[in-house]
Design an enzyme around this catalytic site. Structure first.
Site, PDB file in Angstrom:
ATOM      1  N   THR A  52     -95.885 -20.833 -30.306  1.00  0.00           N
ATOM      2  CA  THR A  52     -94.570 -21.334 -30.730  1.00  0.00           C
ATOM      3  C   THR A  52     -94.598 -22.857 -30.865  1.00  0.00           C
ATOM      4  OG1 THR A  52     -93.465 -19.478 -29.677  1.00  0.00           O
ATOM      5  CG2 THR A  52     -92.123 -21.415 -30.076  1.00  0.00           C
ATOM      6  N   GLU A  69     -88.693 -20.803 -20.639  1.00  0.00           N
ATOM      7  CA  GLU A  69     -89.151 -20.951 -22.025  1.00  0.00           C
ATOM      8  C   GLU A  69     -89.748 -22.337 -22.238  1.00  0.00           C
ATOM      9  OE1 GLU A  69     -89.770 -18.195 -23.310  1.00  0.00           O
ATOM     10  OE2 GLU A  69     -88.621 -18.220 -25.158  1.00  0.00           O
TER      11      GLU A  69
END
Ligand code: HSE
Length: 318
Positions: free
Chosen positions: A186, A133
């Site tokens: 994001t 991530e």
């Protein structure tokens, strides 16, 4: 496990934050998701053979792709003397707020772990997924990866040490998600958030988080709905999503319990009691996007309790 052994797996998309649980809540949905084929090779390292369905936007460099980064970490941690080739089929949009990078990474470690004889537990695999991530979106956030890996509804009670709790959900809890075809990264969606929040907002947010947990455990749908309020991310991020308030209004009018931005957006989710209402809510949200001429997809699903799953397994005779 031998070179030539091959597995095909599916890992589900996820809805993170769930309004009142910024960075700490998430749940998996049945569709969309990622499919991955992984084949063991004699040569060490991870080779990306092909990626389909991403419109060419994902990195082909194995050091930068969330799936290969997670697999490589797994191979290093287990001192593997072999490597693998992967074929990734993105059956979900990237930059959508549906945990796309997380689903790819989960598919990768789940596949390599299965072919390696299930050496590691889910808890042990989580650090590789967090690294992935970080590689994909700049922050090691566990909400999407944990929800996709464990399935169901999860709470990240603590990051240090990592403590993932699975929360049972009412039988008739359904979710409608709309993905408007715009991309929000994001990293960008995190940059627009304030670094600090007021004491008042912190109290309101934690009260709703507690309310949502109790609502889920007691199957109290009204309480679930009342608790789906976000004082941290939604007020800032909603500006990035055209028609956000209209979508939310349409969902509530069509019978949703409540809703908010899915992960870092632009997808918007609504929780509903029952499939029929969820279908109606999905249609109502889509109508708003259609009127604005924004192409969108709707996904209606129960909370996915299974997490990743095997689609095909082929043991080599070599
Ligand atoms: N909780 C994250 C965010 C989603 O809202 O930025 C990505 O894990």
């Amino acid at each position: 496990m031998k070179p030539g052994d091959k597995i095909k797996v599916f890992a589900p998309a996820t809805v993170a934050n769930v309004a009142c649980g910024f960075d700490v809540l998430g749940f998996a949905i049945d569709a969309p998701g990622d499919e991955l084929i992984l084949e063991i090779t004699k040569e060490q390292g991870v080779v990306i053979e092909d990626i389909q369905g991403d419109g060419g936007v994902l990195p082909r460099d194995p050091k930068k792709n969330s799936c290969s980064v997670a697999i490589q970490d797994y191979l290093d941690y287990t001192s593997a003397s072999f490597g693998c080739k992967i074929w990734l089929n993105k059956l979900m949009p990237c930059g959508s707020g549906l945990g796309s990078s997380a689903a790819s990474a989960v598919a990768g470690v789940y596949a390599i772990n299965l072919l390696s004889g299930n050496k590691l537990s889910k808890q042990e695999m989580l650090p590789f997924l967090l690294n992935a991530e970080k590689a994909a979106c700049g922050s090691a956030i566990a909400d999407n990866v944990a929800a996709s890996l464990y399935g169901g509804f999860i709470l990240v009670r603590s990051y240090e040490p990592l403590d993932i709790l699975q929360i049972s959900v009412p039988d008739d809890l359904w979710c409608a998600v709309i993905h408007p075809e715009i991309v929000i990264l994001t990293k960008d969606a995190r940059e627009i958030l304030p670094k600090e929040i007021t004491l008042k907002d912190s109290l309101r947010q934690s009260a709703n988080l507690g309310g949502l947990m109790i609502g889920l455990l007691r199957s109290d749908y009204d309480l679930i709905g009342r608790s789906l309020v976000d004082y941290i991310a939604e007020p800032h991020r909603s500006k990035l999503i055209p028609g956000f308030l209209e979508i939310k209004d349409a969902a509530i009018r069509a019978g949703a319990l409540g809703g908010s931005i899915s992960g870092s957006g632009p997808s918007v989710f609504a929780l509903c009691k029952g499939e029929n209402i969820a279908v109606r809510v999905g249609d109502a949200m889509k109508e708003v996007m259609d009127k604005r001429n924004i192409v969108s997809q709707v996904y209606v699903s129960k909370v996915n309790s299974q997490g990743p799953r095997v689609l095909d397994l082929d043991r080599s005779n070599a």
